[in-house]
Design an enzyme around this catalytic site. Structure first.
Site, mmCIF file in Angstrom:
data_model
loop_
_atom_site.group_PDB
_atom_site.id
_atom_site.type_symbol
_atom_site.label_atom_id
_atom_site.label_comp_id
_atom_site.label_asym_id
_atom_site.label_seq_id
_atom_site.Cartn_x
_atom_site.Cartn_y
_atom_site.Cartn_z
ATOM 1 N N HIS A 182 0.804 -1.219 0.000
ATOM 2 C CA HIS A 182 0.000 0.000 0.000
ATOM 3 C C HIS A 182 0.844 1.280 0.000
ATOM 4 O O HIS A 182 1.745 1.432 0.835
ATOM 5 C CB HIS A 182 -0.908 -0.002 1.242
ATOM 6 N N ALA B 112 -2.949 -5.624 6.902
ATOM 7 C CA ALA B 112 -1.607 -5.098 7.156
ATOM 8 C C ALA B 112 -1.432 -3.745 6.463
ATOM 9 O O ALA B 112 -1.703 -3.620 5.266
ATOM 10 C CB ALA B 112 -0.558 -6.096 6.657
ATOM 11 N N VAL C 89 1.121 -2.155 5.513
ATOM 12 C CA VAL C 89 2.095 -2.083 4.420
ATOM 13 C C VAL C 89 1.738 -3.026 3.271
ATOM 14 O O VAL C 89 2.474 -3.113 2.300
ATOM 15 C CB VAL C 89 3.540 -2.405 4.878
ATOM 16 N N GLU C 90 0.629 -3.747 3.405
ATOM 17 C CA GLU C 90 0.243 -4.657 2.325
ATOM 18 C C GLU C 90 -1.031 -4.157 1.648
ATOM 19 O O GLU C 90 -0.984 -3.368 0.721
ATOM 20 C CB GLU C 90 0.148 -6.097 2.833
ATOM 21 N N MET C 91 -2.212 -4.561 2.160
ATOM 22 C CA MET C 91 -3.457 -4.157 1.493
ATOM 23 C C MET C 91 -4.197 -3.031 2.219
ATOM 24 O O MET C 91 -5.126 -2.441 1.660
ATOM 25 C CB MET C 91 -4.344 -5.368 1.309
#
Ligand code: HEM
Ligand code: HEM
Length: 348
Positions: free
Chosen positions: A97, A137, A139-141
């Site tokens: 993200h 998360a 830093v992910e989705m």
């Protein structure tokens, strides 16, 4: 006749040279290997508390490929677990993200169903517990369960697919069912390899270098940690148990399983990496700092076994690791449901 004798002598000499240069392959190699490893099953493995059905697999596949599961509408599971490139993203650590760089290397989603627990530190007990992680998360989705469900419910085709996959449920479109469908799809991501052919009785499935490498892998003690169906993914060990690798490879701030158990024994303890398809999943280690598989093997020699492996030994072990590269199932790219006026807009 002299010519014939000459040929026979040459053939004998050739055989003798081969016998001398090659490391011995034990006659009972298969039996030894079967005491440590397990061939992949020929059917989709069962998972706990989630009967796998064709309807769940269809839904789970769509969810795996759908970037609208992320807040930005940019990242799907397949962004970081690209099934076309070994089930990972081939990056040092993942980008998620808002272009953020995450803290760890993405492991492959292929054969993940056979790991005793998920993530480098084993913090998710199975794939359905795992699937809820990346969605939330930051830093992910960077999404929320509520927003994922609102997104899915806004598309009638998804509601139909959930209703077919979870027919008994009063409200089938839930975050739990989202995770179960993904788990069902992931359970189909099984990649039979030459190593399985060998375990199953086909002597010709592996080359003699690969068999010598397998022999070394067991004799040196690699298989005391990397065993079972996934040749790893089966237990937890300190990375640097004999000699700590450089801080570049094992950065101090990632304390591994210590963050999960809060026990000092678990400082820098990680799950022994599953080694199926490892030739496709560079860079290596949770830090993603090592791009060369030979170097990764050499590091394991010093850090886990206290042994500087000879170059020929490393080459043979890598030959064995190549026999773990399997056949990825054909996955037809799914057509995903169309958005509607009610579909939440992407946010950055
Ligand atoms: C770990 C699946 C989305 C990056 C994992 C694992 C699985 C998985 C099964 C554990 C594998 C193992 O332990 O061997 C999924 C699914 C996703 C998804 C189903 C979608 C819902 C993403 C995205 C990214 C990503 C979008 C990148 C932005 C990672 C990383 C890890 C991981 C870095 C290791 C994290 C750690 O050990 O702490 N994923 N993933 N994943 N995934 Fe994903
Ligand atoms: C990781 C191979 C011995 C525990 C790895 C990786 C490879 C490998 C290639 C990286 C995989 C990846 O990043 O996807 C070997 C070989 C060995 C050996 C060839 C013998 C020479 C051992 C032993 C132990 C062990 C004896 C346990 C004492 C681990 C652990 C990891 C790992 C915990 C994950 C490290 C991390 O946090 O990044 N191994 N290994 N290995 N291995 Fe080994």
């Amino acid at each position: 006749r002299p010519i014939k004798i000459l040929f026979t002598t040459m053939a004998a000499a050739l055989l003798a040279t081969t016998a001398f240069t090659a490391d011995p392959i034990p006659a009972d190699l298969r039996a030894m290997a079967l005491a440590t490893f397990k061939a992949l099953p020929s059917t989709t493995p069962a998972v706990v508390n989630n009967p796998i059905t064709p309807e769940k697999i269809v839904l789970g596949k769509a969810l795996f490929f759908d970037p609208r599961v992320s807040a930005s509408g940019v990242f799907s599971c397949n962004s970081c677990h690209n099934l076309a490139t070994g089930g990972d993203d081939n990056l040092e650590t993942s980008i998620g993200h808002g272009w953020q760089k995450g803290p760890r290397n993405a492991p492959t989603a292929l054969n993940a169903v056979f790991n005793i627990a998920q993530f480098w530190d084993g913090r998710a007990e199975d794939l359905k517990a795992q699937a809820k992680g990346p969605v939330q998360a930051s830093v992910e989705m960077a999404n929320t369960p509520g927003q994922v469900i609102a997104t899915l419910k806004s598309m009638p085709q998804y509601v139909e697919w959930f209703s077919a996959a979870f027919a008994g449920d009063a409200d089938p479109v839930t975050f739990d069912n989202f995770a179960k469908a993904i788990e069902a799809f992931e359970a189909t991501l099984v990649t039979p390899a030459p190593f399985d052919g060998f375990l199953n009785g086909d002597d010709a499935a592996m080359t003699s270098e690969q068999k010598q490498g397998l022999t070394l892998f067991m004799e040196k003690g690699c298989s005391s940690c990397h065993a079972g169906t996934n040749v790893g993914g089966n237990g937890y060990y300190r990375f640097g148990i004999v000699e700590k690798p450089s801080v570049d490879v094992l950065p101090e701030k990632d304390e591994g399983r210590f963050a999960v158990t809060n026990t000092s024994d678990d400082l820098y303890v990680f799950r022994a990496a599953p080694l199926r398809n490892v030739a496709l999943t560079a860079p290596y280690f949770h830090s993603g700092k090592v791009w060369d598989l030979k170097q990764a093997v050499a590091i394991m020699g010093t850090s886990q076994l206290g042994e500087a492996l000879k170059e020929e030994e490393v080459d043979l072990i890598v030959a064995f690791l190549n026999s773990l590269t399997g056949k990825v199932p054909e996955v037809a790219y799914p057509l995903l449901p169309a958005e509607t006026g009610g579909t939440p807009r992407p946010v950055w």
